[in-house]
Design a protein around this motif. Structure first.
Motif, PDB file in Angstrom:
ATOM      1  N   VAL A 193       0.852  -1.188   0.000  1.00  0.00           N
ATOM      2  CA  VAL A 193       0.000   0.000   0.000  1.00  0.00           C
ATOM      3  C   VAL A 193       0.890   1.240   0.000  1.00  0.00           C
ATOM      4  O   VAL A 193       1.911   1.278   0.698  1.00  0.00           O
ATOM      5  CB  VAL A 193      -0.924   0.012   1.236  1.00  0.00           C
ATOM      6  N   TYR A 194       0.504   2.248  -0.772  1.00  0.00           N
ATOM      7  CA  TYR A 194       1.269   3.490  -0.850  1.00  0.00           C
ATOM      8  C   TYR A 194       0.368   4.676  -0.546  1.00  0.00           C
ATOM      9  O   TYR A 194      -0.815   4.693  -0.919  1.00  0.00           O
ATOM     10  CB  TYR A 194       1.879   3.664  -2.248  1.00  0.00           C
ATOM     11  N   LEU A 195       0.943   5.661   0.135  1.00  0.00           N
ATOM     12  CA  LEU A 195       0.273   6.935   0.353  1.00  0.00           C
ATOM     13  C   LEU A 195       1.184   8.037  -0.179  1.00  0.00           C
ATOM     14  O   LEU A 195       2.343   8.135   0.234  1.00  0.00           O
ATOM     15  CB  LEU A 195      -0.009   7.166   1.838  1.00  0.00           C
ATOM     16  N   SER A 196       0.670   8.838  -1.104  1.00  0.00           N
ATOM     17  CA  SER A 196       1.447   9.948  -1.655  1.00  0.00           C
ATOM     18  C   SER A 196       0.821  11.249  -1.164  1.00  0.00           C
ATOM     19  O   SER A 196      -0.356  11.503  -1.397  1.00  0.00           O
ATOM     20  CB  SER A 196       1.480   9.894  -3.182  1.00  0.00           C
ATOM     21  N   GLY A 197       1.614  12.052  -0.453  1.00  0.00           N
ATOM     22  CA  GLY A 197       1.103  13.239   0.199  1.00  0.00           C
ATOM     23  C   GLY A 197       1.054  14.453  -0.698  1.00  0.00           C
ATOM     24  O   GLY A 197       1.591  14.475  -1.805  1.00  0.00           O
ATOM     25  N   GLN A 198       0.413  15.517  -0.200  1.00  0.00           N
ATOM     26  CA  GLN A 198       0.264  16.752  -0.956  1.00  0.00           C
ATOM     27  C   GLN A 198       1.609  17.348  -1.341  1.00  0.00           C
ATOM     28  O   GLN A 198       1.754  17.948  -2.392  1.00  0.00           O
ATOM     29  CB  GLN A 198      -0.522  17.774  -0.137  1.00  0.00           C
TER      30      GLN A 198
END
Length: 763
Positions: free
Chosen positions: A655-660
């Protein structure tokens, strides 16, 4: 400042810590949520609580602020417009207002002024995209946060498709920063009224005073309506842009997205007020960079910031070059509306300041290294990964059914074809080899955010069609099947739209093998059809009192359902999952899941969901991972070490989370633990797409970063390709791959492709 005697101790369950300020309509306090997150709470003064007109205005403010919550505004956390003393809680934005900064430090100049101008233009563009006009843009409503300018206080804003209040006998706004039409006919103001206000703000930021500056508000208002602005102290390069914003007639001003293009074309150092001075600098600098150091990696140096305009292969019939590509062209940027009457005059004025730059947009070249000087191209693509035969880098603009509203396309590669759809494009077919168009089917209605291409089989493409506003007899949205070879419509069926509310993703129809499963137009059942013929295979009603959305799980199909009561309250806390028999449509027994949860993908034969953290009714990141085994009906949960914000995605069991601000974090779905975290130079990216030995993330600007799946190491980064939103969250992946060919969908209907081993670099 500290709380005063008589101030409340808490508001709406939020303990108060300090008083941030007070105005004519209310007092703003600093408070904290139960998780420790700081929020700003506006408490309306008691004397207004019994004013019905004021309550209507406050409800409008809350609604407008909710619509525009994003990268450039303060997100609404909670609100109680019907309380005895109304209040609204928003994300606390640390920083001085523009008014405070100018008073303490004096006017801005050079790159700092340019960054402010671009940031505010981006904010206006995103506010207007959701149909809101701010109507009170002034220095005290701009906060200079460490992440860039933020626009606050939507107290007198309105949705452009709603009637405003009459406000008889009242001047609503701040005269030095109001548009002529707002002073003369406030009920009819549109988005370009905000553009006028932005022009006055930029003059104020550059000089310390506005372009209309009289001793009384009445004389100031007269100057706004009848006299020319005072711009002598404004740097000449910026002056040319500001003049277009301050046109007395709304039609003479640019829209916010057009203004953004002009501002990006200005030199990095705006220079002074001497019109004969030539300033060297770069054009089209990327949106303001934010580099946040993490515990794993230091923040990188800023990436090259020149936006390419096209490829070596030249432009096809639907392709456009940016302004000033070195050939004397004055054509519009790719996918934009034709220039209005102010553009040629403005272009000539700006050219005085940027003549030494020699173009305004650098040509895109194909080299052996990425834009960030990463590893050699051979390390990017895995052995055996090939390009489609005859492939050349290409760029294409896809025109939809509504030319006045830019689309957000998403694409998928299928053999030597690329199928794209979204917004006012039901679907289009493009050659994966050279980008040449084959066919396009358009949608007449206003694009719906997140409704992109449904999918494709060997002979059929499926997309969404949105009804035109002047066709009330048509279904609001339909799933349409098209012949993959010709684009001929095969069949269509009304479609429901519950997936965003139920599952947090806009995916109301799914292609499963050679069939398509849709939600019926009444949001009451699933329908399965042969994708090509449209013949109905089965219909399955939703469980009583629930509405459902289809969820893909490899070769399986699941349904995610929520109760009517939770959906009506916008609080899905107890969703259930059901297996769906692909042959009969029969639903399996419900599997309870702690919500709200967003399905992400499959790892080790289990469905992976991210659990959302909520602040009131507003999502505020992700706090855990759930894994569901449909066979055993077992659900396991893992907490994240802390709440993480960003756009989620999943590839190859991670799982990946790419921030602002460009931070990408990889998570193990089995444990919730962080595998790695890497700061990139691509803000608001979504993804990933996996292939050719890399993970690919891209923003709406078309800027792409390739990361190593093992440790997140940056392999290369490209420059922007379109004028799109940065800092965005929640978007679906924009990259797809055809072998080693990277195909990217960007804002303004832009689609382009390049070799993963030879990503485009500026030069």
């Amino acid at each position: 400042m500290s709380l005063r005697g008589g101030d409340p101790v808490e508001i709406g369950g939020y303990p108060l810590e300090a008083r941030l300020g007070s105005g004519g309509m209310g007092t703003v306090f600093l408070a904290r949520t139960s998780s420790g997150r700081p929020v700003a709470i506006k408490l309306i003064h008691q004397q207004f609580a019994g004013d019905d007109e004021f309550r209507i205005r406050f409800r409008q403010e809350v609604a407008a602020a909710r619509r525009v919550s994003g990268a450039f505004t303060a997100a609404v956390v909670d609100a109680a417009p019907e309380a005895e003393q109304p209040w609204m809680a928003t994300t606390y934005i640390e920083g001085h207002t523009l008014a405070q900064h100018i008073a303490a430090e004096g006017p801005l100049d050079g790159a700092e002024l340019r960054r402010l101008a671009i940031g505010l233009a981006e904010a206006l563009r995103d506010i207007h995209r959701v149909g809101v006009v701010h109507r009170d843009l002034k220095p005290s409503n701009v906060v200079l946060s460490p992440e860039g300018p933020r626009v606050i206080d939507f107290g007198i804003s309105r949705a452009v498709d709603q009637q405003t209040l009459t406000m008889t006998g009242r001047v609503i706004g701040t005269p030095p920063f109001m548009s002529p039409e707002q002073l003369q006919a406030p009920r009819g103001v549109g988005p370009r009224s905000d553009v006028f206000s932005l022009g006055t703000l930029l003059v104020y930021a550059a000089t310390g005073h506005g372009p209309f500056d009289a001793d009384s508000p009445y004389m100031t208002a007269y100057q706004v309506v009848h006299e020319e602005p005072s711009l002598g102290a404004v740097p000449v390069a910026l002056r040319a842009v500001v003049e277009s914003c301050l046109d007395k007639e709304p039609d003479g001003r640019p829209f916010a997205d057009e203004l953004l293009v002009l501002l990006r074309d200005l030199p990095a150092d705006l220079g002074g007020t001497d019109p004969n001075r030539v300033v060297m600098g770069r054009t089209r600098d990327m949106n303001t960079q934010h580099h946040v150091a993490t515990e794993d990696t230091p923040a990188p140096a800023p990436a090259p910031a020149t936006a390419p305009a096209g490829s070596e292969t030249g432009a096809g019939p639907e392709t456009g070059a940016g302004p000033g590509t070195g050939n004397g062209s004055t054509g519009s940027p790719v996918g934009r509306r034709p220039r209005r009457r102010w553009r040629p005059v403005l272009a000539a004025a700006v050219a005085v300041a940027v003549v030494a730059i020699g173009g305004g947009v650098a040509a895109l070249k194909v080299g052996d290294l990425g834009g960030n000087g990463g590893d050699k191209g051979d390390s990017v693509a895995a052995p055996g990964t090939a390009l489609p035969g005859g492939f050349e880098p290409w760029r294409r603009t896809v025109h939809g059914g509504r030319e006045d509203i830019p689309d957000e396309l998403r694409c998928l590669a299928h053999g030597d074809a690329v199928f794209c759809g979204g917004g006012s494009v039901v679907a289009t077919r493009i050659s994966a080899l050279d980008g040449s168009p084959v066919w396009t089917v358009k949608s007449p209605g206003v694009p719906v955010q997140g409704m992109h291409l449904v999918g494709a089989t060997d002979d059929t493409v499926l997309g969404y069609r949105i009804a035109a506003q002047d066709a009330p007899q048509d279904p609001p949205s339909e799933v349409v099947a098209l012949d993959a070879d010709s684009g001929r419509e095969l069949w269509s069926v009304p479609s429901g739209a519950q997936s965003q509310a139920v599952a947090g993703r806009s995916q109301d129809a799914l292609v499963v093998g050679s069939a398509v499963v849709t939600v019926d137009g009444f949001n009451s059942s699933f329908e399965a059809r042969d994708a090509h013929s449209g013949d109905v295979a089965w219909t399955t009603p939703f469980p009583v009192g629930r509405r459902c959305a289809p969820v893909p799980m490899a070769a399986q199909l699941l349904a995610m359902c929520a109760t009517d009561e939770e959906l009506d309250a916008s609080e899905v806390q107890h969703p259930t999952l059901h297996t769906v028999d692909r042959a009969s449509g029969k639903l399996g027994r419900p599997i309870a899941v702690d919500g709200p949860a967003v399905p992400m993908g499959v790892a080790d034969g289990r469905l992976v969901l991210l659990q959302r953290h909520m602040e009131g009714t507003a999502p505020a990141g992700y706090e855990g991972v759930a894994r569901v085994d449909p066979a055993s009906r077992k659900v396991t949960y893992s907490r994240l070490s802390r709440t993480l914000e960003g756009t989620p995605g999943m590839a190859d069991g991670t799982v990946y989370l790419s921030g602002q601000t460009g931070l990408v974090t990889a998570l193990d779905p089995a444990t919730g633990r962080k595998k790695w975290s890497r700061q990139t130079a691509v803000e608001g990216a979504s993804g990933p797409a996996a292939g050719a030995g890399a993970l690919y993330f891209s923003s709406a600007t078309g800027r792409v970063v390739a990361l190593s799946p093992d440790d997140g190491r940056t392999l290369w980064t490209t420059d922007p390709q379109a004028d799109g939103l940065t800092g965005e969250q929640g978007a679906s992946p924009r990259v797809t791959l055809a072998g080693r060919a990277v195909i990217v969908a960007a804002a303004e209907n832009t689609v382009f492709a390049f070799d993963a081993r030879k990503p485009p670099v500026s030069g």
